[in-house]
Design an enzyme around this catalytic site. Sequence first.
Site, PDB file in Angstrom:
ATOM      1  N   TYR A  64       0.826  -1.212   0.000  1.00  0.00           N
ATOM      2  CA  TYR A  64       0.000   0.000   0.000  1.00  0.00           C
ATOM      3  C   TYR A  64       0.862   1.265   0.000  1.00  0.00           C
ATOM      4  O   TYR A  64       0.433   2.299  -0.490  1.00  0.00           O
ATOM      5  CB  TYR A  64      -0.899   0.025   1.237  1.00  0.00           C
ATOM      6  CG  TYR A  64      -2.252  -0.608   1.045  1.00  0.00           C
ATOM      7  CD1 TYR A  64      -2.383  -1.890   0.542  1.00  0.00           C
ATOM      8  CD2 TYR A  64      -3.409   0.090   1.389  1.00  0.00           C
ATOM      9  CE1 TYR A  64      -3.622  -2.466   0.389  1.00  0.00           C
ATOM     10  CE2 TYR A  64      -4.658  -0.486   1.238  1.00  0.00           C
ATOM     11  CZ  TYR A  64      -4.765  -1.765   0.736  1.00  0.00           C
ATOM     12  OH  TYR A  64      -5.995  -2.325   0.595  1.00  0.00           O
TER      13      TYR A  64
ATOM     14  N   LYS B  95       3.102 -15.405   1.527  1.00  0.00           N
ATOM     15  CA  LYS B  95       3.239 -16.039   0.213  1.00  0.00           C
ATOM     16  C   LYS B  95       4.722 -16.291   0.004  1.00  0.00           C
ATOM     17  O   LYS B  95       5.337 -15.816  -0.957  1.00  0.00           O
ATOM     18  CB  LYS B  95       2.632 -15.116  -0.863  1.00  0.00           C
ATOM     19  CG  LYS B  95       2.554 -15.729  -2.257  1.00  0.00           C
ATOM     20  CD  LYS B  95       1.514 -16.840  -2.392  1.00  0.00           C
ATOM     21  CE  LYS B  95       1.582 -17.453  -3.779  1.00  0.00           C
ATOM     22  NZ  LYS B  95       0.703 -18.638  -3.922  1.00  0.00           N
TER      23      LYS B  95
ATOM     24  N   ASP C 282      -3.111 -18.119  -0.463  1.00  0.00           N
ATOM     25  CA  ASP C 282      -4.144 -18.742  -1.306  1.00  0.00           C
ATOM     26  C   ASP C 282      -4.847 -19.862  -0.544  1.00  0.00           C
ATOM     27  O   ASP C 282      -6.074 -19.984  -0.556  1.00  0.00           O
ATOM     28  CB  ASP C 282      -3.555 -19.229  -2.642  1.00  0.00           C
ATOM     29  CG  ASP C 282      -2.286 -20.050  -2.492  1.00  0.00           C
ATOM     30  OD1 ASP C 282      -1.707 -20.092  -1.378  1.00  0.00           O
ATOM     31  OD2 ASP C 282      -1.860 -20.671  -3.483  1.00  0.00           O
TER      32      ASP C 282
ATOM     33  N   ASP D 167      -6.397  -6.964   3.840  1.00  0.00           N
ATOM     34  CA  ASP D 167      -7.543  -6.276   3.235  1.00  0.00           C
ATOM     35  C   ASP D 167      -8.483  -7.308   2.613  1.00  0.00           C
ATOM     36  O   ASP D 167      -9.694  -7.290   2.843  1.00  0.00           O
ATOM     37  CB  ASP D 167      -7.038  -5.298   2.162  1.00  0.00           C
ATOM     38  CG  ASP D 167      -8.164  -4.565   1.469  1.00  0.00           C
ATOM     39  OD1 ASP D 167      -9.083  -4.099   2.162  1.00  0.00           O
ATOM     40  OD2 ASP D 167      -8.119  -4.457   0.222  1.00  0.00           O
TER      41      ASP D 167
ATOM     42  N   ASP E 192     -12.314  -8.981   4.227  1.00  0.00           N
ATOM     43  CA  ASP E 192     -13.609  -8.925   3.532  1.00  0.00           C
ATOM     44  C   ASP E 192     -14.199 -10.323   3.422  1.00  0.00           C
ATOM     45  O   ASP E 192     -15.400 -10.537   3.625  1.00  0.00           O
ATOM     46  CB  ASP E 192     -13.467  -8.337   2.116  1.00  0.00           C
ATOM     47  CG  ASP E 192     -13.794  -6.852   2.057  1.00  0.00           C
ATOM     48  OD1 ASP E 192     -13.524  -6.145   3.052  1.00  0.00           O
ATOM     49  OD2 ASP E 192     -14.308  -6.398   1.018  1.00  0.00           O
TER      50      ASP E 192
END
Length: 356
Positions: free
Chosen positions: A138, A188, A220, A244, A248
Site C-alpha cells: 500500500y 506467500k 491462497d 484487506d 472482507d
Amino acid sequence: MKIAILAGDGIGPEIVAQAVRVLETLRRDGLALELEPGLLGGCAVDAAGEPFPEATRRLVADADAVLLGAVGGPRYDTLPRERRPEQGLLALRKALGLFANLRPAILYPELANASTLKPEVVAGLDLLIVRELTGGIYFGEPRGVESRDGLRTGFNTMVYNEMEIARIARVAFQAARRRRRRLCSVDKMNVLECTQLWREVVTETGREFPDVELTHMLVDNAAMQLVRDPLQFDVMVTGNMFGDILSDEASMLTGSIGMLPSASLDARGKGLYEPIHGSAPDIAGQDRANPLATILSVAMMLRHTFGREDAAARIEQAVKRVLAQGFRTGDIHEPGMRMVGTAGMGDAVLAGMEHG
Ligand code: IPM
Ligand code: MG
C-alpha cells in the site's frame, strides 16, 4: 477522553449518528467524553478541496481516539489519485502511525442463517484478523505508471522491514494470549521474498510467546480454508494487502459485512475505530444501513483506547439483546424478524443499554 468524529461519505453520517447516540448515553451516565466533528474523504474534498485537510489533521492529532463512518463514492471516482477519498483514510492511518488493524469476525448465534455458508460450518465462529496497516504494498516505493520500452507499465513495491513485521506480530501474539492462544501467520513465502522475511521474523518473535501455538499458511490456502473450515482459526496475522482481502472474505462468514467493527491502533493504544464496510452510496440517505458495525466500533474504542471494559461490554450486550429480540436491518433480515431502519436499530440499542 477526546473523540474526533469523522462521519465521512455515503451512509457514514447516518450510521455515525447512531454511534454518537450510544456515546451520548455513556456520557449521560458519567463518562467524561468530548466529541469533536471533522471532515474526511469526499465531504472534505467538497468543503476543502482535499480528502485529509489540515484542520482534520490537527483534530485527530489532538484526539485520544477517532470514530469514522466510511469514505468514498462514485462522485469522486474520476478525481486524480491524490484527491480520492480513500487517500484521506490512508494518509490518516499513516499520520497517526496506526499500524495494527484488528478485525474481529464473530458470528452471533441469532444470525447463523444470514451467512451464505451452512450453519454447521460457521456456527461458533470467533476469529480475529490482525492486519498490518501502514506498510507493505500500500505504501511501498517506487510506485507508479510509466512508459517502459514504449509500453505503459504499472508497478508497486511490497516492502517490509523486520521492525514492522515484529511489532505487528507482537500485537497478534498478545491478542492470541487473551483468546485461545493460537496464531496463524499468512504469507506467500513460496513466491515473494518480502513475505519469506515475514515468516522468519514472525517465527523469531514467537520465541517471546512460547505459550501461543504459531502456524504459517500461504495466502491462497488461507483464502480457501476460511470458507472450508473457518473454525480452525483463532487469530490470523498478515500484511496490508492480504489482510484487506481476507478480512472482507471473513466478514461474509458472519452473514453481513454490516456487523463488523474494527480498530486501528498505534503503539500506545490511540486508535481509529470504524466499521469495516464501505460508504454504500447505493443506499445512502434512505435509513436502510446497518449501524451495528459502527456501534460495535465504539465498544472496541472503549476497550482498547480507554480501558473501559465495563462500557464496552454494556454496548456489546445491548447489541446481543437487540438481535435476540429479533430486530434486523435489511442486510440481515429474515422472514419473521422485526425489520427496522438505521435509526430504529439505534433506538433498539439505546433501549438495550438501559437493561444491562
Ligand atoms: C479497508 C478498505 C481500505 C483499504 C480502502 C478504502 C482504502 O478497503 O479498510 O479495508 O484498502 O484499506
Ligand atoms: Mg478493504
